[in-house]
Design an enzyme around this catalytic site. Structure first.
Site, PDB file in Angstrom:
ATOM      1  N   LYS A 158      33.837  13.181 -13.622  1.00 25.73           N
ATOM      2  CA  LYS A 158      32.715  12.339 -14.060  1.00 25.73           C
ATOM      3  C   LYS A 158      31.823  13.119 -15.020  1.00 25.73           C
ATOM      4  CE  LYS A 158      28.534  11.660 -12.466  1.00 25.73           C
ATOM      5  NZ  LYS A 158      27.722  11.490 -13.679  1.00 25.73           N
ATOM      6  N   SER A 174      22.523  21.222 -11.612  1.00 31.00           N
ATOM      7  CA  SER A 174      21.320  21.868 -11.091  1.00 31.00           C
ATOM      8  C   SER A 174      21.556  22.439  -9.693  1.00 31.00           C
ATOM      9  CB  SER A 174      20.179  20.861 -11.040  1.00 31.00           C
ATOM     10  OG  SER A 174      20.542  19.786 -10.216  1.00 31.00           O
ATOM     11  N   VAL A 210      21.034  19.652  -7.012  1.00 27.70           N
ATOM     12  CA  VAL A 210      22.176  18.778  -6.689  1.00 27.70           C
ATOM     13  C   VAL A 210      23.305  19.604  -6.060  1.00 27.70           C
ATOM     14  CG1 VAL A 210      23.897  17.200  -7.642  1.00 27.70           C
ATOM     15  CG2 VAL A 210      21.547  17.075  -8.431  1.00 27.70           C
ATOM     16  N   GLY A 211      23.444  20.853  -6.514  1.00 26.34           N
ATOM     17  CA  GLY A 211      24.451  21.739  -5.909  1.00 26.34           C
ATOM     18  C   GLY A 211      24.229  21.859  -4.411  1.00 26.34           C
ATOM     19  N   GLU A 223      28.741  25.834 -10.076  1.00 25.58           N
ATOM     20  CA  GLU A 223      28.147  26.575 -11.200  1.00 25.58           C
ATOM     21  C   GLU A 223      26.769  25.982 -11.401  1.00 25.58           C
ATOM     22  OE1 GLU A 223      29.620  29.019 -12.645  1.00 25.58           O
ATOM     23  OE2 GLU A 223      31.695  28.748 -12.015  1.00 25.58           O
ATOM     24  N   CYS A 275      22.489  26.899 -18.960  1.00 23.00           N
ATOM     25  CA  CYS A 275      22.287  27.436 -17.611  1.00 23.00           C
ATOM     26  C   CYS A 275      22.020  28.941 -17.638  1.00 23.00           C
ATOM     27  CB  CYS A 275      23.504  27.139 -16.757  1.00 23.00           C
ATOM     28  SG  CYS A 275      25.031  27.576 -17.563  1.00 23.00           S
ATOM     29  N   GLU A 299      13.652  27.336 -13.241  1.00 20.96           N
ATOM     30  CA  GLU A 299      14.376  27.013 -14.465  1.00 20.96           C
ATOM     31  C   GLU A 299      13.699  25.847 -15.176  1.00 20.96           C
ATOM     32  OE1 GLU A 299      18.279  25.201 -13.894  1.00 20.96           O
ATOM     33  OE2 GLU A 299      19.023  26.645 -15.352  1.00 20.96           O
TER      34      GLU A 299
HETATM   35  P1  NDP Z   1      22.267  17.561 -12.405  1.00 21.04           P
HETATM   36  O1  NDP Z   1      22.554  18.492 -11.317  1.00 21.04           O
HETATM   37  O2  NDP Z   1      21.232  16.514 -12.213  1.00 21.04           O
HETATM   38  O3  NDP Z   1      23.570  16.710 -12.792  1.00 21.04           O
HETATM   39  C1  NDP Z   1      24.821  17.281 -12.960  1.00 21.04           C
HETATM   40  C2  NDP Z   1      25.861  16.221 -12.707  1.00 21.04           C
HETATM   41  O4  NDP Z   1      25.838  15.826 -11.337  1.00 21.04           O
HETATM   42  C3  NDP Z   1      25.653  14.942 -13.495  1.00 21.04           C
HETATM   43  O5  NDP Z   1      26.905  14.424 -13.838  1.00 21.04           O
HETATM   44  C4  NDP Z   1      24.935  14.055 -12.494  1.00 21.04           C
HETATM   45  O6  NDP Z   1      25.051  12.706 -12.754  1.00 21.04           O
HETATM   46  C5  NDP Z   1      25.645  14.423 -11.227  1.00 21.04           C
HETATM   47  N1  NDP Z   1      24.906  14.149 -10.009  1.00 21.04           N
HETATM   48  C6  NDP Z   1      23.572  13.914  -9.853  1.00 21.04           C
HETATM   49  N2  NDP Z   1      23.292  13.720  -8.542  1.00 21.04           N
HETATM   50  C7  NDP Z   1      24.463  13.851  -7.869  1.00 21.04           C
HETATM   51  C8  NDP Z   1      24.828  13.790  -6.490  1.00 21.04           C
HETATM   52  N3  NDP Z   1      23.933  13.567  -5.535  1.00 21.04           N
HETATM   53  N4  NDP Z   1      26.114  13.981  -6.154  1.00 21.04           N
HETATM   54  C9  NDP Z   1      27.045  14.245  -7.093  1.00 21.04           C
HETATM   55  N5  NDP Z   1      26.757  14.312  -8.412  1.00 21.04           N
HETATM   56  C10 NDP Z   1      25.491  14.128  -8.802  1.00 21.04           C
HETATM   57  O7  NDP Z   1      22.036  18.489 -13.635  1.00 21.04           O
HETATM   58  P2  NDP Z   1      21.818  18.102 -15.130  1.00 21.04           P
HETATM   59  O8  NDP Z   1      22.917  17.287 -15.634  1.00 21.04           O
HETATM   60  O9  NDP Z   1      20.459  17.520 -15.189  1.00 21.04           O
HETATM   61  O10 NDP Z   1      21.967  19.541 -15.862  1.00 21.04           O
HETATM   62  C11 NDP Z   1      20.975  20.434 -15.888  1.00 21.04           C
HETATM   63  C12 NDP Z   1      21.141  21.484 -14.797  1.00 21.04           C
HETATM   64  O11 NDP Z   1      22.480  21.956 -14.706  1.00 21.04           O
HETATM   65  C13 NDP Z   1      20.321  22.719 -15.033  1.00 21.04           C
HETATM   66  O12 NDP Z   1      19.620  23.062 -13.867  1.00 21.04           O
HETATM   67  C14 NDP Z   1      21.319  23.822 -15.362  1.00 21.04           C
HETATM   68  O13 NDP Z   1      20.887  25.062 -14.995  1.00 21.04           O
HETATM   69  C15 NDP Z   1      22.535  23.387 -14.660  1.00 21.04           C
HETATM   70  N6  NDP Z   1      23.743  23.827 -15.368  1.00 21.04           N
HETATM   71  C16 NDP Z   1      24.448  24.905 -14.880  1.00 21.04           C
HETATM   72  C17 NDP Z   1      25.561  25.366 -15.565  1.00 21.04           C
HETATM   73  C18 NDP Z   1      26.365  26.523 -15.070  1.00 21.04           C
HETATM   74  O14 NDP Z   1      27.429  26.798 -15.605  1.00 21.04           O
HETATM   75  N7  NDP Z   1      25.932  27.248 -14.068  1.00 21.04           N
HETATM   76  C19 NDP Z   1      25.997  24.720 -16.806  1.00 21.04           C
HETATM   77  C20 NDP Z   1      25.179  23.624 -17.191  1.00 21.04           C
HETATM   78  C21 NDP Z   1      24.117  23.206 -16.503  1.00 21.04           C
HETATM   79  P3  NDP Z   1      24.129  12.020 -13.899  1.00 21.04           P
HETATM   80  O15 NDP Z   1      23.304  13.085 -14.532  1.00 21.04           O
HETATM   81  O16 NDP Z   1      25.121  11.482 -14.799  1.00 21.04           O
HETATM   82  O17 NDP Z   1      23.305  11.012 -13.212  1.00 21.04           O
END
Ligand code: NDP
Length: 784
Positions: free
Chosen positions: A192, A245, A248-249, A266, A300, A397
């Site tokens: 997704k 994030s 969510v992780g 990640e 990130c 962050e």
């Molecule tokens: P989110 O954690 O909000 O979203 C990441 C993905 O998870 C999206 O596809 C989102 O859906 C989905 N999601 C949201 N809620 C849930 C849930 N309860 N269960 C399963 N999936 C869910 O992060 P962002 O997209 O806002 O990205 C920014 C964050 O990601 C930053 O904190 C950054 O640090 C981190 N990041 C880390 C990376 C790494 O390699 N360590 C790389 C890139 C980003 P949707 O958004 O479509 O609603």
């Protein structure tokens, strides 16, 4: 503007990239986009959808399907059906598909770059020169791993159906990081993309279709967080891979705990960018521009915490401000732009709110007077000074173009500030002095360290975090392991039932009742034998009755043990030769007391003397084995596209909690504890509940073997009474579950998202060593 005027001002003129091909593609496929399930384009059963906009202009790009439960079920079912044939196809066949995908990515380079820029708002220069080339490189590289799978990873098999959820900051690149290794190892996937940036994943699905990838091997479902949760919580998913994030992780870590699913995370970061007074200052400034303003800081591993040596801080800030004033911000389709748009108004608002909070907490905010476009989501490059290490803007962050700056006096203070975070994703060190640079690189607790460079990525160098930045690696050999499991994955868990019903007894009671000497084995904490905090003991019984007593540990004993283990971190930097010598010494000392140990084991377990002697001999051999490995589990020098060296170091995890099985109480204990010690971890071991005396008898062996205090701590008792406290303790970095309920441990350890390994006692030595370490990549570019 006339040529004469341009020559006089030397200003950049507009250099717009054409969006012709991308528009044609959007027109052909939109305005409503379906999903790619089982090799077909489908619409969601509910008919729900949402709109996707260009954040730089506000223009509507199309409507995206919102997958619901039945759609996710269909995608998972398709992936499951495709698994047997895909996973058993020869590596060469999988390699050819991955190679074909890489070629198609290259062929559609321009289309993909433009779509990504339109959908995400990032400058075309970045999508063209960084995102898409890295995507192609990732598929080429993993075509290689597919080809070499059988000869490189004998004894491993694919995990199965992988549910993959990715963020919006590098939509196509994150997709490549997830799908390429999964397919190379023989898994099938349901992926997704993020709600804001789904379109490049749909172009990718079309590429999969065009190369004839068998239906169901890759399924792309679109939707928001609810769809993500449907995937990560789906019963028929074997492995979840998530980038996003930390918040969510943590939800996903909790939702998957106890489900038996494999997991890699990640997550976020607050990475330090450390500049020493002897650095090449101009290069460091350019490095910093890349570290924090690349992708508008929505990275990130962004170098969002500048740590600059006090002696040069003023000069450095001055140069930085004048460089910030020159950054060009605007239409990301313009090739001369440095910073494009923030992905969405909601994210822009989050950044703005964080900055406001930074000011409210006393930080000094500086932004250049650069004009921002009137339309679209833009945010200027921002610098915070006069902040304290504990302010929110320094700790949390921002995920935007916001840099905070702190000063330090010497390298020790730099290291301590760098590690003053719950994250551990990356770090950048700038110094012309190789001693300083490497020393600091070694001591930063993070998965990637860049020396005199930043934001270096390559398919052959694993990327991933320490601590709350997640676990698992993406890229290279280390990343492949995240998509495999040992062929025989059945864990030999010992019987965790209490042998007989254990009633609390006071410490004054003895086994015979007639003995005056207290023969209760105590705990072993911080190199000392300690009475259990609660004062309770428990009987250890064998077939012929009570054999002895051990302390019945509780939460307080666990807290003491964690404190002792956390204070013994020097073990991690003790050289490998010394560690190995100490482990050999333990083996020798144990061997000298073989008969005594054999008698004890026999009394507890009812084994014949011969069998018990053989168990002790096996344990001695195990100590020798891991002593031998201590100085041989080498890291690697990765071949990447950078000119320089990328050193992959196997680093200890930190403090590890271990529950040991009842079977082979001495040998089992050794097999779990010794590899962890060999690799430099501090350990809190919970020995077999039924036969703990095999471990408690070791105290004297340990005391005479030079093992530093706190490196190995042993807490005995009823596992269910204190293992949850061990699993949930934030000071414990990882848990090895050799017995008992792994699900419970996973659930209890959600808070700091520690890595949990359900031990497979039959796993190869390599697997034990891998589970004892994580990889830090140090990037060292060079050139004269
Ligand atoms: P989110 O954690 O909000 O979203 C990441 C993905 O998870 C999206 O596809 C989102 O859906 C989905 N999601 C949201 N809620 C849930 C849930 N309860 N269960 C399963 N999936 C869910 O992060 P962002 O997209 O806002 O990205 C920014 C964050 O990601 C930053 O904190 C950054 O640090 C981190 N990041 C880390 C990376 C790494 O390699 N360590 C790389 C890139 C980003 P949707 O958004 O479509 O609603």
């Amino acid at each position: 503007m006339t040529v004469k005027e341009i020559l006089e001002s030397l200003d950049w003129g507009p250099a717009p990239e054409s969006d012709k091909f991308a528009r044609e593609w959007l027109d052909q496929h939109g305005p409503s986009f379906g999903m790619y399930i089982n090799g077909q384009w489908v619409t969601p059963e509910s008919g729900d959808n949402f709109e996707s906009f260009n954040p730089a202009t506000g223009e509507l790009l199309g409507t995206i399907s919102q997958a619901g439960e039945s759609d996710v079920n269909s995608a998972v079912a398709a992936a499951r059906a495709a698994l047997p044939s895909w996973s058993s196809s020869p590596g060469h066949v999988r390699a050819r598909y991955l190679y074909a995908i890489a070629r198609q990515v290259q062929k559609h380079h321009r289309l993909l770059a433009v779509i990504e820029t339109l959908d995400n708002g990032k400058p075309i220069r970045e999508t063209r020169d960084a995102d898409v080339p890295l995507v192609a490189r990732h598929f080429y590289h993993h075509a290689g791993w597919a080809q070499l799978f059988d000869e490189t990873f004998p004894g491993y098999e694919p995990v199965g159906v992988c549910g993959q959820v990715i963020p919006w900051n590098f939509p196509l690149l994150m997709l490549a990081w997830k799908i390429a290794p999964a397919l190379a190892a023989g898994n099938t996937v349901v992926l997704k993309p993020a709600e804001f940036t789904s379109i490049s994943a749909l172009v990718f699905a079309e590429i999969c279709n065009s190369v004839g990838l068998p239906p169901g091997v890759v399924n792309i479902v679109t939707g928001d967080g609810k769809t993500g949760a449907l995937i990560t919580e789906h019963d028929d998913i074997d492995k979840v891979a998530f980038t996003g994030s930390t918040e969510v992780g943590r939800i996903i870590r909790k939702a998957t705990a106890g489900s038996g699913k494999a997991l890699t995370l990640e997550l976020g970061g607050k990475s330090p960018f450390i500049v020493f007074e002897d650095a090449d200052i101009d290069s460091a400034i350019e490095g910093l521009v890349n570290a924090i303003w690349f992708n508008q800081g929505q990275v990130c591993c962004a170098g969002s915490r500048l740590l600059v040596q006090e002696s040069i801080a003023e000069r450095f800030h001055e140069k930085l401000r004048s460089r910030m004033a020159k950054l060009r911000i605007g239409n990301p389709m313009n090739k001369a732009i440095d910073m494009g748009a923030i992905v969405d108004e909601s994210q822009r608002k989050t950044i703005e709110d964080m900055c406001k909070l930074g000011c409210d907490e006393g930080g000094e905010m500086w932004q250049p007077s650069t004009e921002l476009p009137e339309q679209g989501c833009f945010f200027p490059p921002t610098l915070f000074t006069n902040v304290s290490p504990s302010s929110t803007i320094v700790q949390e962050e921002v995920f935007g173009p916001v840099l905070v700056s702190l000063t330090f006096r010497n390298h020790k203070e730099a290291i301590s500030l760098a590690n003053n975070t719950r994250y551990g994703l990356a770090g950048s060190v700038w110094s012309q002095d190789i001693d300083t640079a490497l020393e600091v690189a070694r001591y930063i607790r993070a998965g990637a360290i860049w020396v005199n460079c930043t934001n270096q990525f390559d398919a052959n160098a694993g990327f991933g975090g320490y601590r709350e930045s997640g676990f698992g690696r993406e890229g290279g050999r280390e990343g492949m392991y995240a998509y495999m499991r040992p062929l025989s994955s059945e864990t030999k868990t010992g019987n965790s039932d209490v042998k007989g019903k254990q009633k609390p007894s006071t410490e004054s009671s003895t086994s015979s009742g007639a003995e005056s000497v207290d023969r209760t084995a105590k705990m072993y904490i911080g190199g000392k034998q300690k009475r259990p905090d609660g004062g309770y003991t428990m009987d250890v019984t064998g077939p012929d009755g009570t054999v002895g007593q051990v302390g019945r540990g509780n939460r307080k004993d666990i807290r003491d043990a964690v404190e002792a283990a956390s204070g013994a971190t020097k073990w991690a930097t003790t050289n490998a030769h010394t560690r190995s010598q100490i482990l050999y010494y333990i083996a020798e000392n144990l061997e000298q007391r073989s008969a005594e140990f054999a008698t004890r084991i026999s009394a507890m377990t009812g084994l014949t003397t011969e069998a018990a002697e053989s168990e002790v001999a096996d344990a001695v051999s195990e100590w020798f084995r891991w002593a031998a490995w201590a100085d041989k589990y080498d890291g690697a020098v990765h071949e990447t596209t950078m000119h320089g060296l990328v050193l992959a170091l196997n680093e200890p995890l930190g403090v590890v909690g271990v529950t040991c099985p009842d079977e082979s109480p001495l040998c089992g204990f050794t097999r779990l504890v010794a590899p962890l010690l060999a690799m430099g971890n501090s350990v809190i071991a919970v020995p077999s509940q039924s036969n703990p005396l095999a471990a408690t008898d070791l105290y004297q062996v340990l005391e005479t073997s030079d093992l530093p205090a706190g490196v190995l701590n042993i807490v005995t008792g009823i596992h269910s009474e204190f293992v949850p406290a061990l699993a949930s303790h934030d000071g414990v970095d990882s848990m090895w579950v050799g017995t008992g309920d792994v699900d419970e441990v996973q659930i209890a350890s959600v808070s700091n998202m520690k890595r949990v390994w359900k031990v497979n006692m039959d796993a190869s030595g390599d697997e034990f060593l891998r589970q004892s370490t994580h990889v830090k990549n140090i990037w060292l570019p060079h050139g004269v």
